[in-house]
Design an enzyme around this catalytic site. Sequence first.
Site, mmCIF file in Angstrom:
data_model
loop_
_atom_site.group_PDB
_atom_site.id
_atom_site.type_symbol
_atom_site.label_atom_id
_atom_site.label_comp_id
_atom_site.label_asym_id
_atom_site.label_seq_id
_atom_site.Cartn_x
_atom_site.Cartn_y
_atom_site.Cartn_z
ATOM 1 N N ASP A 9 0.849 -1.190 0.000
ATOM 2 C CA ASP A 9 0.000 0.000 0.000
ATOM 3 C C ASP A 9 0.886 1.242 0.000
ATOM 4 O O ASP A 9 1.802 1.363 0.824
ATOM 5 C CB ASP A 9 -0.896 -0.017 1.243
ATOM 6 C CG ASP A 9 -2.051 0.965 1.148
ATOM 7 O OD1 ASP A 9 -2.173 1.648 0.116
ATOM 8 O OD2 ASP A 9 -2.823 1.064 2.117
ATOM 9 N N ASP A 103 -4.020 2.460 -5.303
ATOM 10 C CA ASP A 103 -2.749 2.556 -4.578
ATOM 11 C C ASP A 103 -2.418 1.334 -3.721
ATOM 12 O O ASP A 103 -1.548 1.411 -2.846
ATOM 13 C CB ASP A 103 -2.744 3.811 -3.693
ATOM 14 C CG ASP A 103 -3.854 3.802 -2.646
ATOM 15 O OD1 ASP A 103 -4.725 2.916 -2.711
ATOM 16 O OD2 ASP A 103 -3.843 4.692 -1.773
ATOM 17 N N GLU A 104 -3.079 0.215 -3.966
ATOM 18 C CA GLU A 104 -2.733 -0.984 -3.191
ATOM 19 C C GLU A 104 -2.845 -2.245 -4.029
ATOM 20 O O GLU A 104 -3.666 -2.340 -4.934
ATOM 21 C CB GLU A 104 -3.583 -1.093 -1.919
ATOM 22 C CG GLU A 104 -5.064 -1.213 -2.153
ATOM 23 C CD GLU A 104 -5.854 -1.341 -0.856
ATOM 24 O OE1 GLU A 104 -5.323 -1.890 0.125
ATOM 25 O OE2 GLU A 104 -7.001 -0.887 -0.834
#
Length: 383
Positions: A9, A103-104
């Site tokens: 993350d 974003d992960e």
Amino acid sequence: MDKHIIHMDQDAFFVSVEMRKNPELIGKPVIIGGSSDRGVVASCSYEARKFGIHSAMPARMAKQLCPHAIFLRGNMDEYSKASHEITHILRERVPLIEKASIDEHYIDMTGMDRFHGCMKYAHELRARVIKETGLPISFGLSVNKTVSKMATNECKPNGELNIESPRVIPFLNPLSIRKIPGLGEKTFIKLSDMGIRKIETLSLVSPSHISALLGKNGISLLQKAKGIDHSPIIPYSEAKSIGTQSTFKSDSIDVTMIKNLLTAMVMDVAFQLREQKKLCACVTLTIRYSDFEDVTKQAAIPYTALDSVLIAKTKDLFHQLFQKRKLIRLVGVRLSNLVTGFEQIDLYKQSEEQYALCQAMDKIRHRFGSHSIAIASTMKLDL
């Protein structure tokens, strides 16, 4: 055999991209999002979080908590490009990867411990992302997606944490139930009112009791509290998409009618996108002429789920494609390169009024049906 799942993350992703572009922001309370009284915080730096600021907080409250905070509208195009950079680095180096959001990522390294130490390899992956992108990232490694994600959250920012099988329960038990992924505010209040505030306490509740209280979601939360999660890694694929097409009753060259139809089609698939809590980064338009010749054109766009952005791009593609001035038999629209996310992040480049309009229209669709509301120009379509 225990699974080895890595959850990676980015740390305050959008803020980090801004800091990469402008290092003078490093160490300062930075807030991404609308700065008007109706605006919301989409992301904030860890320096801003020290003042109690968090995502989805009204901008007005954030200003009160930290008057000297730096507000930025943000640039979704840059964030999308950075997201693609990271995905490209990871997918080239792991056997199975899921892009869980912009974003992960989840990475399944099960079985690879015979060839690589999973923790050592995860550390090297993280170092590679930081070196090649200049963006900070953290990771958790554990036996399933839930525990690895919680491990990441506990070691952020700029951290690494390995929770091996024997340590799962000791790791989970002292944590607040707030830390369980998927446990919302209403559920937290309901459980807290019953004295259930720690994961250990939740894990001791009987299945029948939690089921009566929260239904199927209660059973899922109970399993997570016990460190159980059988959800698989869903392989990342650029081809993942949703779309629709329409064949005319009679071939047409009526450009105004076709553009109105495309507007209605895009609104339909954009609603589906938001229902699935997804964002897309690619729009594809297909035209079939009366002689059955198919022409297709696609365009990469910043991650979005807003009607206005998708309609504008689709019409732009139509103008680029429709060069032969022949009768058209069919048009199709497809949204692809989907990731989990929320339309709020499009506030960076779109007016808050557009976002509010999408929310209001979606509420009407939920209550009266998916076709209960439309733009006036699409109302008289007869196909």
